[in-house]
Design a protein around this motif. Structure first.
Motif, PDB file in Angstrom:
ATOM      1  N   PHE A 198     -10.596  -4.476  -6.512  1.00 18.49           N
ATOM      2  CA  PHE A 198     -10.944  -3.072  -6.289  1.00 18.49           C
ATOM      3  C   PHE A 198      -9.999  -2.379  -5.313  1.00 18.49           C
ATOM      4  O   PHE A 198     -10.136  -1.185  -5.055  1.00 18.49           O
ATOM      5  N   HIS A 199      -9.032  -3.134  -4.762  1.00 14.18           N
ATOM      6  CA  HIS A 199      -8.071  -2.549  -3.822  1.00 14.18           C
ATOM      7  C   HIS A 199      -6.632  -2.850  -4.252  1.00 14.18           C
ATOM      8  O   HIS A 199      -5.751  -3.007  -3.398  1.00 14.18           O
ATOM      9  N   LEU A 200      -6.406  -2.900  -5.540  1.00 13.59           N
ATOM     10  CA  LEU A 200      -5.068  -3.232  -6.030  1.00 13.59           C
ATOM     11  C   LEU A 200      -4.011  -2.290  -5.474  1.00 13.59           C
ATOM     12  O   LEU A 200      -2.954  -2.726  -5.008  1.00 13.59           O
ATOM     13  N   GLU A 201      -4.287  -1.006  -5.522  1.00 17.52           N
ATOM     14  CA  GLU A 201      -3.278  -0.019  -5.111  1.00 17.52           C
ATOM     15  C   GLU A 201      -3.029  -0.062  -3.607  1.00 17.52           C
ATOM     16  O   GLU A 201      -1.874  -0.064  -3.167  1.00 17.52           O
ATOM     17  N   SER A 202      -4.094  -0.124  -2.822  1.00 15.01           N
ATOM     18  CA  SER A 202      -3.911  -0.129  -1.367  1.00 15.01           C
ATOM     19  C   SER A 202      -3.291  -1.428  -0.877  1.00 15.01           C
ATOM     20  O   SER A 202      -2.664  -1.457   0.194  1.00 15.01           O
ATOM     21  N   GLY A 219       2.533  -6.594 -11.609  1.00 14.71           N
ATOM     22  CA  GLY A 219       3.892  -6.771 -12.101  1.00 14.71           C
ATOM     23  C   GLY A 219       4.546  -5.465 -12.501  1.00 14.71           C
ATOM     24  O   GLY A 219       5.746  -5.249 -12.253  1.00 14.71           O
ATOM     25  N   LEU A 220       3.770  -4.579 -13.101  1.00 15.39           N
ATOM     26  CA  LEU A 220       4.303  -3.280 -13.516  1.00 15.39           C
ATOM     27  C   LEU A 220       4.568  -2.362 -12.321  1.00 15.39           C
ATOM     28  O   LEU A 220       5.231  -1.332 -12.465  1.00 15.39           O
ATOM     29  N   HIS A 221       4.047  -2.734 -11.166  1.00 15.71           N
ATOM     30  CA  HIS A 221       4.237  -1.935  -9.949  1.00 15.71           C
ATOM     31  C   HIS A 221       5.122  -2.659  -8.942  1.00 15.71           C
ATOM     32  O   HIS A 221       4.994  -2.470  -7.724  1.00 15.71           O
ATOM     33  N   GLY A 222       6.024  -3.486  -9.445  1.00 20.66           N
ATOM     34  CA  GLY A 222       7.085  -4.021  -8.597  1.00 20.66           C
ATOM     35  C   GLY A 222       6.817  -5.334  -7.903  1.00 20.66           C
ATOM     36  O   GLY A 222       7.578  -5.718  -7.009  1.00 20.66           O
TER      37      GLY A 222
END
Length: 230
Positions: free
Chosen positions: A79-83, A125-128
Motif C-alpha cells: 500500500f506504500h509502493l510509491e512512497s 521494475g517499471l519505475h526504475g
C-alpha cells in the motif's frame, strides 16, 4: 499511491501494467519484461538484507533488499509502493514480493497472492528498480506461474520457515524443487535463509549455480556473540 482496499489495489496495478504494455498469460499471471530484471554476475551481489534492516546495509549499491516477511507486514509495503520508491532505488535491486501462497490454501487465493505479488514487483521494475524475481510459488496448481520469466533468469528465494514438516512434506518439497528447476533453468539462485542439505544436494545435481545468504538477524546475533567472547 492512493489508499485502496486489497482488491482495489489488485485492479489498480493490473490497469497500470496493461497501460504500460505488460502482457498477461491465460491464467492471469503478468509476464516479466527482460529490461526490469537485474542482470548481474556472481560477485555483483555482495549482500542480501531484509526490508526492516535495510538501513544497516554496509554497501546499498551492492545489496539486494529481500521482501520476504509476514503477510501483514507485506501488505503495508504494497500500500506504500510509491512512497517507498526512493528507498528501493538506493539499492542494487529488490526481490519480488512474497505474499504467501501456502500449500493447502484455496487455489484461487494462492493464485491471487502470487499475481498481486508479481504485479507489485513489475510495477517497481517499471519505475526504475531492478528486480530479482521471487522464485516461490504455491502448490502444483500454480506451476504455470513459473512461465512468465525470460528463460534462464536469475531468481531469489526466501527459505525462512519453509524447511519444516514431516517426511511427506519433505518429499513434496523436493518434487517441487526439481519441477521448478526443470521449468525455469535458473542462471543463478540467490537463497536467503536456511538451506537444507537435501535441497543443496538437488541444486548440485542440477548444476544450478547458487549463492546463499544467512538471515540478517541471525548473522548480526552471531556477530554480537563473537564480540562478547572477544
Amino acid at each position: 499511491m492512493t489508499r485502496f482496499t486489497l482488491f482495489e489495489l489488485f485492479a489498480h496495478l493490473c490497469g497500470e501494467l496493461l497501460a504500460s504494455g505488460i502482457k498477461f498469460t491465460k491464467d492471469g499471471y503478468p509476464v516479466f519484461p527482460e529490461h526490469i530484471m537485474l542482470d548481474c554476475g556472481t560477485n555483483d551481489i555482495a549482500d542480501m538484507i531484509d526490508w526492516k534492516n535495510r538501513r544497516r546495509a554496509e554497501s546499498p549499491e551492492n545489496t539486494v533488499v529481500v521482501m520476504f516477511m509476514d503477510d501483514e507486514l507485506l501488505y503495508r509495503r504494497l500500500f506504500h509502493l510509491e512512497s517507498d520508491l526512493p528507498a528501493y532505488r538506493e539499492f542494487l535491486g529488490v526481490t519480488g514480493f512474497d505474499l504467501s501462497p501456502r500449500i493447502g490454501m484455496d487455489p484461487e487465493l494462492q493464485r491471487f497472492n502470487i499475481i498481486l505479488s508479481m504485479m507489485a514487483t513489475i510495477w517497481l521494475g517499471l519505475h526504475g528498480v531492478q528486480i530479482v524475481p521471487n522464485w516461490r510459488i504455491g502448490d502444483q496448481s500454480t506451476i504455470s506461474a513459473l512461465r512468465v520469466y525470460p528463460q534462464g533468469s536469475t531468481f531469489a528465494v526466501g527459505t525462512l520457515g519453509c524447511s519444516r514438516g514431516g517426511k511427506e512434506e519433505a518429499q513434496y518439497g523436493e518434487l517441487m524443487l526439481r519441477t521448478k528447476l526443470l521449468i525455469t533453468m535458473p542462471k543463478r539462485l540467490f537463497i536467503y535463509g536456511p538451506l537444507p542439505e537435501r535441497y543443496e544436494q538437488i541444486l548440485n545435481e542440477f548444476d544450478t549455480p547458487y549463492s546463499h545468504f544467512r538471515e540478517y538477524r541471525k548473522r548480526s546475533y552471531a556477530a554480537s556473540q563473537l564480540r562478547k567472547e572477544a
